[in-house]
Design a protein around this motif. Sequence first.
Motif, PDB file in Angstrom:
ATOM      1  N   VAL A 154       0.864  -1.197   0.000  1.00 52.67           N
ATOM      2  CA  VAL A 154       0.000   0.000   0.000  1.00 52.67           C
ATOM      3  C   VAL A 154       0.894   1.238   0.000  1.00 52.67           C
ATOM      4  O   VAL A 154       1.734   1.406   0.893  1.00 52.67           O
ATOM      5  CB  VAL A 154      -0.919   0.005   1.241  1.00 52.67           C
ATOM      6  N   GLY A 155       0.675   2.128  -0.994  1.00 53.06           N
ATOM      7  CA  GLY A 155       1.545   3.305  -1.159  1.00 53.06           C
ATOM      8  C   GLY A 155       2.770   2.881  -1.949  1.00 53.06           C
ATOM      9  O   GLY A 155       3.817   2.550  -1.398  1.00 53.06           O
ATOM     10  N   GLY A 167       4.196   4.614  -4.647  1.00 55.01           N
ATOM     11  CA  GLY A 167       5.048   5.685  -5.179  1.00 55.01           C
ATOM     12  C   GLY A 167       5.999   6.169  -4.093  1.00 55.01           C
ATOM     13  O   GLY A 167       6.033   5.611  -2.989  1.00 55.01           O
ATOM     14  N   PHE A 178       8.628   6.619  -1.434  1.00 56.33           N
ATOM     15  CA  PHE A 178       9.481   5.636  -0.771  1.00 56.33           C
ATOM     16  C   PHE A 178       8.982   4.200  -1.010  1.00 56.33           C
ATOM     17  O   PHE A 178       9.732   3.244  -0.838  1.00 56.33           O
ATOM     18  CB  PHE A 178       9.565   5.944   0.726  1.00 56.33           C
ATOM     19  N   GLY A 179       7.738   4.076  -1.435  1.00 50.76           N
ATOM     20  CA  GLY A 179       7.187   2.757  -1.772  1.00 50.76           C
ATOM     21  C   GLY A 179       7.963   2.081  -2.890  1.00 50.76           C
ATOM     22  O   GLY A 179       7.955   0.845  -2.997  1.00 50.76           O
ATOM     23  N   VAL A 199      -3.576   5.608  -4.208  1.00 48.65           N
ATOM     24  CA  VAL A 199      -4.585   6.560  -4.693  1.00 48.65           C
ATOM     25  C   VAL A 199      -4.177   7.120  -6.068  1.00 48.65           C
ATOM     26  O   VAL A 199      -5.008   7.699  -6.771  1.00 48.65           O
ATOM     27  CB  VAL A 199      -4.806   7.734  -3.702  1.00 48.65           C
ATOM     28  N   SER A 200      -2.932   6.948  -6.431  1.00 46.59           N
ATOM     29  CA  SER A 200      -2.432   7.539  -7.687  1.00 46.59           C
ATOM     30  C   SER A 200      -2.328   6.475  -8.788  1.00 46.59           C
ATOM     31  O   SER A 200      -1.622   5.471  -8.637  1.00 46.59           O
ATOM     32  CB  SER A 200      -1.061   8.185  -7.429  1.00 46.59           C
ATOM     33  N   ALA A 233       1.302   6.202  -9.993  1.00 48.14           N
ATOM     34  CA  ALA A 233       2.173   5.390  -9.116  1.00 48.14           C
ATOM     35  C   ALA A 233       1.897   3.903  -9.347  1.00 48.14           C
ATOM     36  O   ALA A 233       2.845   3.097  -9.403  1.00 48.14           O
ATOM     37  CB  ALA A 233       1.939   5.772  -7.654  1.00 48.14           C
ATOM     38  N   THR A 242       2.536   4.727   3.067  1.00 44.14           N
ATOM     39  CA  THR A 242       1.759   5.932   2.740  1.00 44.14           C
ATOM     40  C   THR A 242       2.196   7.039   3.711  1.00 44.14           C
ATOM     41  O   THR A 242       2.896   6.772   4.699  1.00 44.14           O
ATOM     42  CB  THR A 242       0.258   5.654   2.903  1.00 44.14           C
ATOM     43  N   PRO A 243       1.788   8.302   3.480  1.00 44.18           N
ATOM     44  CA  PRO A 243       2.131   9.341   4.457  1.00 44.18           C
ATOM     45  C   PRO A 243       1.568   9.008   5.851  1.00 44.18           C
ATOM     46  O   PRO A 243       0.523   8.349   5.957  1.00 44.18           O
ATOM     47  CB  PRO A 243       1.478  10.594   3.858  1.00 44.18           C
ATOM     48  N   PRO A 244       2.252   9.457   6.914  1.00 37.69           N
ATOM     49  CA  PRO A 244       1.904   9.048   8.281  1.00 37.69           C
ATOM     50  C   PRO A 244       0.431   9.247   8.669  1.00 37.69           C
ATOM     51  O   PRO A 244      -0.118   8.452   9.419  1.00 37.69           O
ATOM     52  CB  PRO A 244       2.811   9.930   9.150  1.00 37.69           C
ATOM     53  N   PHE A 301      -2.102   8.512   7.152  1.00 38.53           N
ATOM     54  CA  PHE A 301      -2.961   7.410   6.678  1.00 38.53           C
ATOM     55  C   PHE A 301      -2.569   6.057   7.266  1.00 38.53           C
ATOM     56  O   PHE A 301      -3.175   5.045   6.917  1.00 38.53           O
ATOM     57  CB  PHE A 301      -2.918   7.347   5.145  1.00 38.53           C
ATOM     58  N   LYS A 314       8.072   4.005   9.076  1.00 40.84           N
ATOM     59  CA  LYS A 314       8.168   4.964  10.168  1.00 40.84           C
ATOM     60  C   LYS A 314       7.613   6.303   9.679  1.00 40.84           C
ATOM     61  O   LYS A 314       7.641   6.509   8.465  1.00 40.84           O
ATOM     62  CB  LYS A 314       9.594   5.109  10.677  1.00 40.84           C
ATOM     63  N   ASN A 327      14.710   1.308   9.803  1.00 46.87           N
ATOM     64  CA  ASN A 327      15.845   0.785   9.035  1.00 46.87           C
ATOM     65  C   ASN A 327      17.208   1.292   9.497  1.00 46.87           C
ATOM     66  O   ASN A 327      18.219   0.650   9.257  1.00 46.87           O
ATOM     67  CB  ASN A 327      15.659   1.093   7.548  1.00 46.87           C
ATOM     68  N   GLN A 370      15.753  -2.147   4.953  1.00 50.85           N
ATOM     69  CA  GLN A 370      14.425  -2.751   4.750  1.00 50.85           C
ATOM     70  C   GLN A 370      14.517  -4.258   4.477  1.00 50.85           C
ATOM     71  O   GLN A 370      13.586  -5.000   4.794  1.00 50.85           O
ATOM     72  CB  GLN A 370      13.703  -2.058   3.587  1.00 50.85           C
TER      73      GLN A 370
END
Length: 351
Positions: free
Chosen positions: A6-7, A9, A11-12, A33-34, A37, A72-74, A76, A95, A123, A285
Motif C-alpha cells: 500500500v503506497g 510511489g 518511498f514505496g 490513490v495515484s 504510481a 503511505t504518508p503518516p 494514513f 516509520k 531501518n 528494509q
Amino acid sequence: MRFIQVGVGGFGTVWGRVLRENRDAQVVGLADVSDDALRKACEAGGYGSDICFKSLKDALRKVKADAVVLSTPPAFHRQDVVAAMKAGLDVICEKPMADSLAACKAMLKAALETGRTCVVSQNYRYAPPMWTLAAAMRSGELGAIGQAKLDFFMGVDFHGGFRHAMPYPVIVDMSIHHFDLIRFVTGLDAVGVSGAAWNPPWSNYKGDCSSTALFEMNNGARILYNASWCAKGAFCDWNANWQVECEKGTVTYRQGEIRVHRVPGLYKIEKTEVLPHTALPLTGQHYVLDEFMRCVKERRRPSTAVQDNIRSVAMVFAAVKALRSGRKTEVLDKGTLALLERARGGGGAGN
Ligand SMILES: NC(=O)c1ccc[n+]([C@@H]2O[C@H](COP(=O)([O-])OP(=O)(O)OC[C@H]3O[C@@H](n4cnc5c(N)ncnc54)[C@H](O)[C@@H]3O)[C@@H](O)[C@H]2O)c1
C-alpha cells in the motif's frame, strides 16, 4: 508470504524493490490513490493491472494475502494498519508509526486485540555502523551509561514540500530515527524530556528548524539531542554525531568512525581504538522484511513491533509537547502505560 503493498510511489518504490528481491515474498496486490504510481509499480515489477487497487479496502475484498507493507504518508497509517490487522493480516508499517500519539495507541490496541504482528520499519538500526555501536554499548564492557550527546547538524533543502511548512520539521519528520537509535544503542528508555526550538534568520523553513531536547533516561542518565536542518557547515551524516560516556570510558561516532576511549580510572585515557564495523548479511528494509517473516512464522515479536516502537515514537510527541510548552514533559502518558502493561501480560503476537 503473500503481500499487498500500500503506497507504491515515493518511498514505496524502495519497498517494491525489496519485496521483489526476496524469494519468500510474493506481491499479490498493489494499492495507491495515484494511477500513475500504480502504473509505474506494475512496470517495475512486471505485474498486471488486475492486482492494482485504489485502496487497501478494495484489495482486501479481491485478493487473498497474508501481510501488508504500508508506505503511505503518516496521516494514513492508522486506518490501513488497523483494517489490515482486523482482517487477519500481519503488517510492516513505514516509520513513523503514525502522525499522533492517539493514532499510535489505536494501532497498538488493535495489535493487542487481534494478536497480529505489526512492525514499524526502523531501518537505521540495521546498518553496520549503528549495529556496531549498539553492540559496543550493550556488551557492558564500559559499564553504566551516565550521559550522552547527539549532534545532528545538516544543511538540507527539500526545495519546498511539507517539511518546509510544518512546525519543528526535524523533530517531527526526522528525529524518530535518532530517538529509536538512542533506545537501540543504549538499551535505555526515556522517561522525561525538556527542550527549546528556534529558527535561525537564514533558515528557509517556516517552522523552528533548530532545536535541543534533553531526555532523562530510566537509569537516571541524561541524553542531550541537538538538531538542525539549516546548519551552516560542519555537517554530520544521517546517523548524527554521538558521544556516549560510561563508567569506564567514552564511545564516539563521527562520519562512520566508531572510537572507543578506555578510561578505567577517573579521568585518564588508557587506550583509544577504532572499532571495525560488523558486517550484516542483510541491511535496512531487507533486514526488516526478513525478520518480520521469520517472526510471523515462529510467532515471535520482531524487535521494532508496535509494542516496542511506541516507546520511540512517544519520545517525538513528548518532545514536541515540551518544545511548545517550554516545560518538562513525561514521555509515556497513563493510557500508553496501561497498553504496555497489557502487552506485557500477553497481548499481541509473539508472547
Ligand atoms: N525509512 C526511511 O528512511 C524513509 C524515507 C522516506 C520516507 N519514509 C516514510 O515512508 C512513508 C511514505 O513517505 P513518502 O515520502 O513515500 O510519501 P509520499 O507522499 O510520496 O506517498 C507515497 C505514496 O503513497 C500514496 N498514497 C498517499 N495516500 C494514500 C492512501 N491513503 N492510500 C494509498 N496510497 C496512498 C501516494 O500516492 C504515493 O504513491 C512515510 O511514512 C515516510 O516517513 C521513510
